[in-house]
Design a protein around this motif. Structure first.
Motif, PDB file in Angstrom:
ATOM      1  N   ASP A  21      -6.111  30.132 -11.219  1.00 43.15           N
ATOM      2  CA  ASP A  21      -4.959  29.566 -10.513  1.00 43.15           C
ATOM      3  C   ASP A  21      -3.710  29.691 -11.411  1.00 43.15           C
ATOM      4  O   ASP A  21      -3.684  29.133 -12.519  1.00 43.15           O
ATOM      5  CB  ASP A  21      -5.270  28.092 -10.221  1.00 43.15           C
ATOM      6  CG  ASP A  21      -4.084  27.373  -9.591  1.00 43.15           C
ATOM      7  OD1 ASP A  21      -3.024  28.005  -9.433  1.00 43.15           O
ATOM      8  OD2 ASP A  21      -4.225  26.173  -9.275  1.00 43.15           O
ATOM      9  N   PRO A  22      -2.674  30.424 -10.942  1.00 43.30           N
ATOM     10  CA  PRO A  22      -1.496  30.643 -11.796  1.00 43.30           C
ATOM     11  C   PRO A  22      -0.888  29.335 -12.324  1.00 43.30           C
ATOM     12  O   PRO A  22      -0.403  29.297 -13.462  1.00 43.30           O
ATOM     13  CB  PRO A  22      -0.514  31.367 -10.866  1.00 43.30           C
ATOM     14  CG  PRO A  22      -1.374  32.017  -9.831  1.00 43.30           C
ATOM     15  CD  PRO A  22      -2.564  31.125  -9.648  1.00 43.30           C
ATOM     16  N   ALA A  23      -0.941  28.269 -11.525  1.00 43.37           N
ATOM     17  CA  ALA A  23      -0.346  27.002 -11.982  1.00 43.37           C
ATOM     18  C   ALA A  23      -1.131  26.444 -13.175  1.00 43.37           C
ATOM     19  O   ALA A  23      -0.550  25.862 -14.098  1.00 43.37           O
ATOM     20  CB  ALA A  23      -0.330  25.997 -10.842  1.00 43.37           C
ATOM     21  N   LEU A  29       0.619  30.184 -21.217  1.00 43.43           N
ATOM     22  CA  LEU A  29       1.460  31.384 -21.368  1.00 43.43           C
ATOM     23  C   LEU A  29       2.763  31.112 -22.103  1.00 43.43           C
ATOM     24  O   LEU A  29       3.519  32.045 -22.404  1.00 43.43           O
ATOM     25  CB  LEU A  29       1.784  31.966 -19.984  1.00 43.43           C
ATOM     26  CG  LEU A  29       0.587  32.227 -19.057  1.00 43.43           C
ATOM     27  CD1 LEU A  29       1.069  32.790 -17.732  1.00 43.43           C
ATOM     28  CD2 LEU A  29      -0.401  33.181 -19.728  1.00 43.43           C
ATOM     29  N   ILE A  30       3.048  29.834 -22.354  1.00 40.46           N
ATOM     30  CA  ILE A  30       4.312  29.482 -23.016  1.00 40.46           C
ATOM     31  C   ILE A  30       4.009  28.716 -24.292  1.00 40.46           C
ATOM     32  O   ILE A  30       2.898  28.224 -24.475  1.00 40.46           O
ATOM     33  CB  ILE A  30       5.209  28.632 -22.096  1.00 40.46           C
ATOM     34  CG1 ILE A  30       4.402  27.451 -21.526  1.00 40.46           C
ATOM     35  CG2 ILE A  30       5.792  29.475 -20.965  1.00 40.46           C
ATOM     36  CD1 ILE A  30       5.247  26.461 -20.765  1.00 40.46           C
ATOM     37  N   GLU A  31       5.014  28.624 -25.162  1.00 47.79           N
ATOM     38  CA  GLU A  31       4.792  27.893 -26.413  1.00 47.79           C
ATOM     39  C   GLU A  31       5.984  26.970 -26.682  1.00 47.79           C
ATOM     40  O   GLU A  31       6.980  27.021 -25.980  1.00 47.79           O
ATOM     41  CB  GLU A  31       4.497  28.848 -27.583  1.00 47.79           C
ATOM     42  CG  GLU A  31       5.313  30.114 -27.637  1.00 47.79           C
ATOM     43  CD  GLU A  31       6.753  29.921 -27.998  1.00 47.79           C
ATOM     44  OE1 GLU A  31       7.016  29.391 -29.086  1.00 47.79           O
ATOM     45  OE2 GLU A  31       7.629  30.316 -27.201  1.00 47.79           O
ATOM     46  N   ARG A  32       5.812  26.148 -27.726  1.00 50.81           N
ATOM     47  CA  ARG A  32       6.745  25.044 -27.986  1.00 50.81           C
ATOM     48  C   ARG A  32       8.205  25.452 -28.080  1.00 50.81           C
ATOM     49  O   ARG A  32       9.087  24.720 -27.687  1.00 50.81           O
ATOM     50  CB  ARG A  32       6.396  24.350 -29.308  1.00 50.81           C
ATOM     51  CG  ARG A  32       5.099  23.639 -29.335  1.00 50.81           C
ATOM     52  CD  ARG A  32       5.197  22.345 -28.534  1.00 50.81           C
ATOM     53  NE  ARG A  32       3.931  21.664 -28.587  1.00 50.81           N
ATOM     54  CZ  ARG A  32       3.696  20.613 -29.371  1.00 50.81           C
ATOM     55  NH1 ARG A  32       4.629  20.110 -30.117  1.00 50.81           N
ATOM     56  NH2 ARG A  32       2.503  20.059 -29.386  1.00 50.81           N
ATOM     57  N   THR A  39       1.713  36.708 -19.894  1.00 48.62           N
ATOM     58  CA  THR A  39       1.073  36.902 -18.586  1.00 48.62           C
ATOM     59  C   THR A  39      -0.431  37.017 -18.822  1.00 48.62           C
ATOM     60  O   THR A  39      -0.867  37.561 -19.845  1.00 48.62           O
ATOM     61  CB  THR A  39       1.541  38.215 -17.914  1.00 48.62           C
ATOM     62  OG1 THR A  39       1.301  39.301 -18.818  1.00 48.62           O
ATOM     63  CG2 THR A  39       3.012  38.169 -17.543  1.00 48.62           C
ATOM     64  N   SER A  40      -1.204  36.503 -17.874  1.00 44.67           N
ATOM     65  CA  SER A  40      -2.658  36.627 -17.981  1.00 44.67           C
ATOM     66  C   SER A  40      -3.293  36.378 -16.615  1.00 44.67           C
ATOM     67  O   SER A  40      -2.867  35.471 -15.896  1.00 44.67           O
ATOM     68  CB  SER A  40      -3.214  35.617 -18.994  1.00 44.67           C
ATOM     69  OG  SER A  40      -4.617  35.683 -19.004  1.00 44.67           O
ATOM     70  N   PRO A  41      -4.325  37.163 -16.268  1.00 48.01           N
ATOM     71  CA  PRO A  41      -4.989  36.920 -14.990  1.00 48.01           C
ATOM     72  C   PRO A  41      -6.079  35.852 -15.104  1.00 48.01           C
ATOM     73  O   PRO A  41      -6.579  35.375 -14.089  1.00 48.01           O
ATOM     74  CB  PRO A  41      -5.646  38.278 -14.689  1.00 48.01           C
ATOM     75  CG  PRO A  41      -5.934  38.856 -16.048  1.00 48.01           C
ATOM     76  CD  PRO A  41      -4.877  38.336 -16.975  1.00 48.01           C
TER      77      PRO A  41
END
Ligand code: FAD
Length: 467
Positions: A21-23, A29-32, A39-41
């Motif tokens: 689930d992308p959510a 996928l993000i950092e501080r 991106t990742s499936p």
């Protein structure tokens, strides 16, 4: 990603732990610092070492790139899938397998959060000294893979010095059980040292034997005002000469950093009545009862006051007050975010060169960006400075952040001139990989690449990071 392959990976961990689930993937996928958006499936959350092994075996067979991820607090973009890699989250491997107070060791799985290790050590009247601002969320596997530093390196060394054995899953799925709890073991190459600080590029750490220490029974903490970094170095040398191994932390802070903290961190306040240009947070500690560390601290400060090094000082009179002093230090990087753009370098030089490096770095960057607000702080006793610059007041954030490259290049050049390191404790990751050609000798790079090729011939482990 090919749906059949995705299904094969999902089958290893079970659908509940194969996140598509992308959510739900988004936080991975993000950092501080909000510098990278990956991106990742698929995010896989294995619950056992065998599952990690099966994942890597399949990844190796199918040449599927994998990014190991712990607490996702890394600061060089190493834990982010920049090109659609599968994320391997170690969070569920969070068991403390055993605690051995007789041997002063603990065997922990990679996903145990650092704070939990502190609590488990405390429960058997021991101490695990690794301490970072991110300790509530970073994991020991991530700490080992970044060879994290923190505030206690001066007395106890960095993470590499705190580990005796490792369990690692290799790129092809083989499991190396190197969980030896020995302080002496000269039986050939020390393989564990390859994986410590490798940032997930050589294998996936699944467990470790870490060292425990006697719990300090006395601590003295002082918040000390000084004129400049040269004064801070003088105080450090004096404290070390007087206290020896009882000097367990020595951190430098600039006034502007304190102002940021008081502005943005509720409940913090100035330990001293007046404002001074620079400060040093000094900590002494000892496992010995009756060590009279307050007396020792007072003697150190009195000498330094008499020769003009110390301008003013507050000695913590309670544990809470000591924590309040530390809170100012620990909030230092967090509050910079609230002051607009911040360009950051994590550098080290031989300790005696810190003052000169700071002076020249501030001068150089101030000439490049008029009005820039230097906020250098950090582990003075290790020669490790977080050489950060906040944007000029009212400046455009984007335009300021566009100066990241030129500013960090200028600091890096200076640091290299002093024989220092452009990454003292955060690693190379994605952010600094392009600098490797400049900072490493060709022979070093050749060795690193041949180690990588031996351990991960298909290049599936954290591709595009470090080498
Ligand atoms: C507020 C704050 C303060 C910080 N203070 C410090 C500090 O004082 N000193 C310091 O050194 N760092 C500091 N950091 C940086 C960061 O917390 C450390 O680098 C930490 O060790 C990363 O751990 P993690 O579990 O979050 O790893 P992640 O960020 O998830 O991963 C970091 C790297 O390790 C790899 N990795 C993670 N787990 C494994 C595993 N089990 N096997 C193989 N590879 C793995 C990842 O692929 C990546 O390359 C700070 C960060 C923040 C946000």
């Amino acid at each position: 990603m090919d749906p059949d392959l995705l299904a094969r990976f999902a089958q290893i961990v079970g659908d509940a732990y194969a996140i598509i689930d992308p959510a739900e993937i988004a936080p991975h996928l993000i950092e501080r610092r909000d510098l990278y958006h990956g991106t990742s499936p698929l995010v896989l959350r294995p619950g056992s070492v065998d599952e990690v092994a099966a994942i890597l075996k399949l990844a190796n067979e199918t040449a599927t790139p994998i990014v190991p991820q712990g607490g996702n607090t890394g600061l060089v973009g190493a834990q982010i899938p920049h090109n659609g890699e599968v994320v391997l989250s170690l969070t569920r491997l969070n068991a403390i397998r055993s605690v051995d107070p007789d041997n002063d060791t603990m065997t922990v799985e990679a996903g145990v959060v650092l704070d939990e290790i502190h609590k488990a050590a405390d429960a058997v009247d021991r101490f695990f000294p690794l301490s970072l601002g991110s300790e509530g969320s970073c994991q020991i596997g991530g700490n080992l893979s970044t060879n994290a530093g923190g505030t206690a390196v001066l007395a106890y060394g960095n993470t590499r010095a705190l580990v005796l054995g490792l369990e690692v899953v290799l790129a092809d799925g083989r499991i190396w059980n190197g969980l030896r709890a020995l302080r002496k073991d000269n039986t050939g190459y020390d393989l564990k040292d390859l994986f410590v600080g490798a940032e997930g590029t050589l294998g996936v750490i699944t467990a470790a034997v870490i060292k425990l220490f006697p719990k300090p029974s006395e601590t003295a903490t002082a918040f000390v005002a000084i004129q400049d970094p040269a004064g801070a170095l003088k105080l450090f040398a004096h404290a070390r000469a007087k206290a020896g191994s009882q000097l367990t932390a020595c951190e430098i802070l600039p006034r502007i950093g304190l102002e940021f903290v008081f502005r943005h961190a509720p409940g913090t306040r100035d330990p001293l009545a007046e404002a001074y240009p620079w400060y040093v947070l000094v900590e002494l500690s000892s496992p010995l009862e009756g060590a009279d560390l307050d007396g020792l601290m007072q003697a150190i400060l009195e000498d330094a006051f008499e020769d003009g090094t110390v301008l003013d000082a507050a000695l913590a009179s309670s544990t809470q007050q000591a924590l309040d002093f530390w809170q100012i230090r620990l909030m230092m990087s967090e509050v910079q975010r609230l002051e607009g753009g911040s360009i950051k370098s994590d550098v080290s030089v031989p300790v005696g060169k810190v003052a000169e490096m700071l002076e020249r770095g501030i001068e150089t960057v101030s000439a490049m960006i008029p009005g820039v607000r230097p906020v250098p702080f950090g582990h003075l006793g290790d020669g490790n400075i977080h050489f950060n610059f906040s944007q000029p007041e009212g400046a455009d954030r984007e335009a300021f952040m566009a100066q990241w490259g030129p500013v960090t290049d200028a600091i890096d050049d200076l640091v290299m001139e002093f024989g220092g390191s452009i990454s003292a404790e955060h690693g190379i990751g994605f952010m600094k990989r392009h600098l490797m050609e400049h900072i490493k000798q060709p022979v070093e790079l050749e060795l690193m690449r041949s180690i990588k090729a031996t351990l991960d011939p298909k290049g599936i482990l954290n591709p595009g990071k470090v080498v």
